[in-house]
Design a protein around this motif. Structure first.
Motif, short mmCIF file in Angstrom:
data_model
loop_
_atom_site.label_atom_id
_atom_site.label_comp_id
_atom_site.label_asym_id
_atom_site.label_seq_id
_atom_site.Cartn_x
_atom_site.Cartn_y
_atom_site.Cartn_z
N ALA A 284 0.83 -1.21 0.00
CA ALA A 284 0.00 0.00 0.00
C ALA A 284 0.86 1.26 0.00
O ALA A 284 0.61 2.21 -0.75
CB ALA A 284 -0.93 -0.01 1.21
N VAL A 288 1.05 4.06 -3.05
CA VAL A 288 0.79 5.48 -2.79
C VAL A 288 1.97 6.33 -3.23
O VAL A 288 1.81 7.38 -3.87
CB VAL A 288 0.50 5.71 -1.29
CG1 VAL A 288 0.54 7.19 -0.95
CG2 VAL A 288 -0.88 5.14 -0.93
N CYS A 306 -0.84 4.17 4.28
CA CYS A 306 -1.45 4.92 3.18
C CYS A 306 -1.34 6.43 3.38
O CYS A 306 -1.50 7.20 2.42
CB CYS A 306 -2.91 4.52 3.03
SG CYS A 306 -3.15 2.80 2.52
N ALA A 310 -5.44 7.13 0.47
CA ALA A 310 -6.10 5.94 -0.08
C ALA A 310 -7.57 5.96 0.31
O ALA A 310 -7.99 6.69 1.22
CB ALA A 310 -5.43 4.67 0.45
#
Length: 328
Positions: A284, A288, A306, A310
């Motif tokens: 993740a 990002v 995140c 997100a």
């Protein structure tokens, strides 16, 4: 400074190993002399600092000199006999570990004997951890879990993983024993002839929640395609589930890939459907950093990874996941 980095296993290429590999590279770039070993039979007295990245055996952990040892904690193993912090009924567990709360859970594990051994050695492990010079965790979430388990907060430092968004991850190909016979080429070039819509990158194990992602895809009004990069023991079941849900023609299993960041760059959306409490969530964070839209369950350290960039949905909520994917 002369540093020994202890890593329990060198034949697995998971998040812990990637973290350790990047950490060693950074230490060497800073001018330190670094030795990497999975052998405890080292002359530890000649090192200024010892960094432990993974050590399952308590007796081995107790052999490291506490005054010069820094213990990096990447997962729930030090405080959970199951190591994943969810129960056999697949519910996330937030209790403090101990003999009585964990003794009933361990016998229901697939590998119950090692789990029971971890239950009975938890007090020793915590004492060893509390004696070390410093404990390093990869998220505030994990710091909170350690503090709840009786580790003094002043011993704990939060240090997120090194994020590599500027170049493809330098991860060696996994040993042949870890690659299914029907896997594709371990380095599939991404091109316009292979467009990537939704992407999942990671191990195909239960806690990563790919089964929930497949269920969400079956509920979506607008059909989308999914590329899966990774292997694991759930792969046959996931392929069968895709067939059962009638979405097999929209799901591509690409096997282990040495260039996961290339896949992320090409994806319209990276999905992180983990239902277990991810200590951080490297996929993740890297997605990002690459500027890709990310949809994930708001569980464990994923919100931190995140960084507010997100779309997060309630953990395990398939309907919410489907809706978020339709709108991303």
């Amino acid at each position: 400074m002369k540093i020994l980095v202890y890593l329990e296993k060198s034949d697995i290429r998971g998040g812990i190993e990637i973290f350790a590999e990047r950490h060693v590279a950074r230490l060497r770039a800073e001018g330190h002399e670094v030795d990497v070993s999975s052998d405890i039979r080292q002359e530890m007295g000649r090192y200024d600092e010892i960094i432990v990245h993974k050590c399952s055996d308590v007796a081995t952990l107790e052999r490291f000199p506490p005054e010069k040892t820094v213990y990096y904690i990447h997962d729930h193993e030090p405080i959970c006999p199951r190591t994943y912090a969810y129960t056999p009924l697949l519910h996330n567990c937030s209790r403090a570990g101990g003999v009585w709360p964990c003794l009933f859970c361990a016998p229901l594990c697939r590998n119950w004997k090692p789990a029971l051994k971890r239950v009975l050695s938890q007090a020793r492990r915590k004492r060893a951890m509390a004696r070390f010079k410093k404990l390093v965790v990869i998220s505030e979430f994990m710091k909170g879990r350690l503090v709840a388990n009786g580790i003094p907060p002043e011993k704990i430092e939060v240090k997120p993983p090194v994020i590599r968004a500027d170049a493809p991850a330098q991860v060696p190909q996994v040993p042949a024993a870890h690659v299914p016979h029907d896997s594709r080429d371990p380095h599939v070039p991404i091109s316009s002839s292979h467009p990537v819509d939704l992407l999942f990158a990671g191990q195909l194990i239960r806690g990563k929640g790919v089964q929930l992602l497949l269920a969400a895809m079956a509920r979506m009004k607008a059909p989308r395609t999914l590329d899966i990069v990774g292997t694991g023991n759930m792969e046959p079941k996931l392929k069968a589930l895709a067939e059962e849900l009638g979405i097999a023609d929209r799901v591509r299993f690409n096997g282990f890939q040495t260039n996961p960041q290339d896949w992320m760059r090409a994806a319209k959306c990276v999905v992180v459907p983990s239902f277990w409490q991810e200590p951080y969530g490297l996929v993740a964070a890297e997605a990002v950093a690459l500027g890709r839209p990310v949809v994930a369950f708001a569980v464990g350290g994923l919100p931190e990874a995140c960084g507010g960039k997100a779309t997060l949905v309630p953990p395990g909520d398939i309907t919410a996941l489907a809706k978020a994917l339709e709108n991303t």
